[in-house]
Design a protein around this motif. Structure first.
Motif, PDB file in Angstrom:
ATOM      1  N   GLU A 224       0.883  -1.246   0.023  1.00  0.00           N
ATOM      2  CA  GLU A 224       0.021   0.133  -0.027  1.00  0.00           C
ATOM      3  C   GLU A 224       0.760   1.205   0.016  1.00  0.00           C
ATOM      4  O   GLU A 224       1.927   1.231   0.647  1.00  0.00           O
ATOM      5  CB  GLU A 224      -0.835   0.014   1.096  1.00  0.00           C
ATOM      6  CG  GLU A 224      -1.878  -0.990   1.050  1.00  0.00           C
ATOM      7  CD  GLU A 224      -2.823  -1.242   2.414  1.00  0.00           C
ATOM      8  OE1 GLU A 224      -3.004  -0.419   3.092  1.00  0.00           O
ATOM      9  OE2 GLU A 224      -2.929  -2.549   3.036  1.00  0.00           O
ATOM     10  N   TYR A 227       2.971   2.117   3.002  1.00  0.00           N
ATOM     11  CA  TYR A 227       4.126   1.068   3.709  1.00  0.00           C
ATOM     12  C   TYR A 227       5.469   1.689   3.381  1.00  0.00           C
ATOM     13  O   TYR A 227       5.788   2.450   2.448  1.00  0.00           O
ATOM     14  CB  TYR A 227       3.886  -0.356   2.913  1.00  0.00           C
ATOM     15  CG  TYR A 227       2.661  -1.046   3.038  1.00  0.00           C
ATOM     16  CD1 TYR A 227       1.690  -0.488   3.929  1.00  0.00           C
ATOM     17  CD2 TYR A 227       2.737  -2.429   2.720  1.00  0.00           C
ATOM     18  CE1 TYR A 227       0.575  -1.515   4.411  1.00  0.00           C
ATOM     19  CE2 TYR A 227       1.813  -3.360   3.005  1.00  0.00           C
ATOM     20  CZ  TYR A 227       0.540  -2.802   3.929  1.00  0.00           C
ATOM     21  OH  TYR A 227      -0.182  -3.413   4.055  1.00  0.00           O
ATOM     22  N   TYR A 267      -2.329   8.828  -0.959  1.00  0.00           N
ATOM     23  CA  TYR A 267      -2.757   7.236  -0.887  1.00  0.00           C
ATOM     24  C   TYR A 267      -3.342   7.051  -2.142  1.00  0.00           C
ATOM     25  O   TYR A 267      -2.954   6.225  -3.084  1.00  0.00           O
ATOM     26  CB  TYR A 267      -3.688   6.867   0.257  1.00  0.00           C
ATOM     27  CG  TYR A 267      -3.688   5.434   0.458  1.00  0.00           C
ATOM     28  CD1 TYR A 267      -2.938   4.645   1.394  1.00  0.00           C
ATOM     29  CD2 TYR A 267      -5.081   4.731  -0.039  1.00  0.00           C
ATOM     30  CE1 TYR A 267      -3.172   3.461   1.622  1.00  0.00           C
ATOM     31  CE2 TYR A 267      -5.149   3.563   0.159  1.00  0.00           C
ATOM     32  CZ  TYR A 267      -4.269   2.605   0.994  1.00  0.00           C
ATOM     33  OH  TYR A 267      -4.384   1.377   1.103  1.00  0.00           O
ATOM     34  N   GLU A 270      -9.129   3.114  -3.609  1.00  0.00           N
ATOM     35  CA  GLU A 270      -9.032   1.625  -3.454  1.00  0.00           C
ATOM     36  C   GLU A 270      -8.890   1.120  -4.753  1.00  0.00           C
ATOM     37  O   GLU A 270      -9.479   1.415  -5.828  1.00  0.00           O
ATOM     38  CB  GLU A 270     -10.148   1.048  -2.779  1.00  0.00           C
ATOM     39  CG  GLU A 270     -11.281   1.144  -3.243  1.00  0.00           C
ATOM     40  CD  GLU A 270     -12.623   0.715  -2.387  1.00  0.00           C
ATOM     41  OE1 GLU A 270     -12.800  -0.213  -2.269  1.00  0.00           O
ATOM     42  OE2 GLU A 270     -13.263   1.866  -2.260  1.00  0.00           O
ATOM     43  N   LEU A 279      -7.609   1.649   7.555  1.00  0.00           N
ATOM     44  CA  LEU A 279      -6.713   2.142   6.521  1.00  0.00           C
ATOM     45  C   LEU A 279      -6.717   3.701   6.411  1.00  0.00           C
ATOM     46  O   LEU A 279      -7.549   4.166   7.044  1.00  0.00           O
ATOM     47  CB  LEU A 279      -7.589   1.497   5.096  1.00  0.00           C
ATOM     48  CG  LEU A 279      -7.147   0.128   4.654  1.00  0.00           C
ATOM     49  CD1 LEU A 279      -7.937  -0.060   3.213  1.00  0.00           C
ATOM     50  CD2 LEU A 279      -5.872  -0.171   4.628  1.00  0.00           C
ATOM     51  N   SER A 285     -11.197  -0.159   1.134  1.00  0.00           N
ATOM     52  CA  SER A 285     -10.369  -1.569   0.748  1.00  0.00           C
ATOM     53  C   SER A 285      -8.956  -0.786   0.340  1.00  0.00           C
ATOM     54  O   SER A 285      -8.890   0.275  -0.245  1.00  0.00           O
ATOM     55  CB  SER A 285     -11.080  -1.869  -0.393  1.00  0.00           C
ATOM     56  OG  SER A 285     -12.260  -2.725  -0.077  1.00  0.00           O
ATOM     57  N   SER A 286      -7.827  -1.885   0.168  1.00  0.00           N
ATOM     58  CA  SER A 286      -6.654  -1.230  -0.001  1.00  0.00           C
ATOM     59  C   SER A 286      -6.357  -0.951  -1.243  1.00  0.00           C
ATOM     60  O   SER A 286      -6.869  -1.621  -2.364  1.00  0.00           O
ATOM     61  CB  SER A 286      -5.631  -2.447   0.480  1.00  0.00           C
ATOM     62  OG  SER A 286      -5.724  -3.591  -0.102  1.00  0.00           O
ATOM     63  N   LYS A 287      -5.405  -0.152  -1.589  1.00  0.00           N
ATOM     64  CA  LYS A 287      -4.859   0.204  -2.996  1.00  0.00           C
ATOM     65  C   LYS A 287      -3.460  -0.398  -2.841  1.00  0.00           C
ATOM     66  O   LYS A 287      -2.478  -0.094  -2.286  1.00  0.00           O
ATOM     67  CB  LYS A 287      -4.589   1.745  -3.176  1.00  0.00           C
ATOM     68  CG  LYS A 287      -3.807   2.186  -4.264  1.00  0.00           C
ATOM     69  CD  LYS A 287      -3.769   3.444  -4.434  1.00  0.00           C
ATOM     70  CE  LYS A 287      -2.992   4.228  -5.669  1.00  0.00           C
ATOM     71  NZ  LYS A 287      -3.794   3.991  -6.799  1.00  0.00           N
TER      72      LYS A 287
END
Length: 348
Positions: A224, A227, A267, A270, A279, A285-287
């Protein structure tokens, strides 16, 4: 006027990044707009290598939609049967371009997975790219670090699944290339596999930049934006998203084309279908699917990207058969479409 515009773009690029080791675009560089399209289609796991569930039509329809104005296409987790079907349907995308498709194998034909299920119905599995513009010779880079996944050959021998990078330059603009990547998803030991592959990828991209090449790289990074292992990609000017879990600041040479999305700056939207709690910015939801460009090759700060809702296909049962009258998501990833105007050196 052209030189004045390019000189202004070069000055802007210098403000956008402090990249090291890169070769600045020449005074004759042309500012060229490009649109990239990327999708992890889960061609084996969810689609069993099939080409008749509606997946191919959904992908090709999105690529060819006039308002999307797509130049480059990246597919992750694609079976060769699906690549072949898409290649056929895109043959008339630009009838004057006979060299528009490339495939990189990650798992050879005839392999099975840990569940003993035939991978891709017996065909090979990997990544692919397509281009509206004529492509030059493909460049294949296999990462030294394995993905953490395995497949079994027909003789029962276990083999690592090798992740890598697939690129191709444009035939008429060889200083411009498009790349597709899929970083391994498994975390083991002191560092996740993705960390080592990302370090290697960063080195490859730095080599492209040092050679005076402009590029767009798209795919599934299995990490992501906040990170720490992606800090080496994001330029220091990219803000940390609200609620970021990153411990260190960004220090890289790139902009991700959705990194200034108003919904979550730093960011973006998603791209995964799996809901995740906690998040940044409350994104549901994650990217993990992204499109990066070198910041010092941006001719304008007016770049953007959007992730699209996952279309539905005919449902496929566990045995790989179509269930007529039933539908399910075509993939567990969204399509991402990104646009940027880049500085490209002329052919020498």
């Amino acid at each position: 006027m052209r030189k004045a515009l390019v000189a202004g773009a070069l000055a802007l690029a210098a403000l956008l990044t402090n990249a090291t080791g890169a070769t600045a675009a020449s005074a004759e560089a042309e500012a060229v707009p490009y649109t990239a399209w990327t999708w992890n289609i889960s061609g084996h796991k969810m689609n069993h290598g099939r080409t008749d569930s509606g997946l191919i039509e959904e992908a090709v329809g999105s690529i060819r939609r006039a308002e999307n104005a797509v130049d480059f296409v990246s597919f992750n987790e694609i079976c060769y049967s699906q690549y072949r079907a898409i290649r056929t349907q895109l043959a008339s995308w630009n009838p004057d371009n006979p060299s528009y498709a490339r495939f990189q194998e990650a798992i050879p034909a005839g392999s099975t997975g840990a569940d003993d299920r035939s991978i891709c119905g017996g065909e090979s599995f990997g990544k692919a790219l397509f281009s509206r513009h004529r492509l030059g010779p493909a460049e294949y880079r296999t990462f030294a670090q394995e993905s953490g996944l395995s497949h079994w050959s027909a003789d029962g021998v276990q083999h690592p699944v090798m992740s890598g990078l697939l690129c191709a330059p444009l035939a008429d603009r060889p200083a411009m290339k498009f790349c597709s990547v899929h970083v391994g998803p498994i975390s083991t030991g002191e560092k996740p596999y993705g960390y080592n592959q990302l370090v290697e990828l960063d080195g490859i991209l730095n080599g492209f930049a040092a050679a005076g090449q402009t590029y767009m790289i798209a795919g599934d990074f299995n990490a992501e934006p906040d990170y720490d292992r992606l800090n080496r990609f994001y330029a220091k000017e990219v803000p940390e998203p609200s609620g970021s879990r990153a411990e260190d600041p960004n220090y890289g040479a790139h902009r991700e084309l959705d990194d200034m999305d108003a919904s979550c700056p730093g960011y973006g939207e998603e791209t995964s279908a799996k809901p995740v709690a906690g998040l940044p910015c409350g994104v549901p939801s994650s990217k993990i699917d992204m499109i990066f460009v070198r910041a010092d090759r941006l001719a304008s700060p007016d770049y953007s990207a959007d992730s699209k809702a996952i279309p539905v296909c005919t449902e496929i049962d566990a045995a790989g058969a179509l269930k007529a009258g039933y539908t399910e998501p075509c993939s567990d990833h969204r399509v991402v479409i990104g646009r940027a105007t880049l500085l490209v050196d002329p052919a020498t």
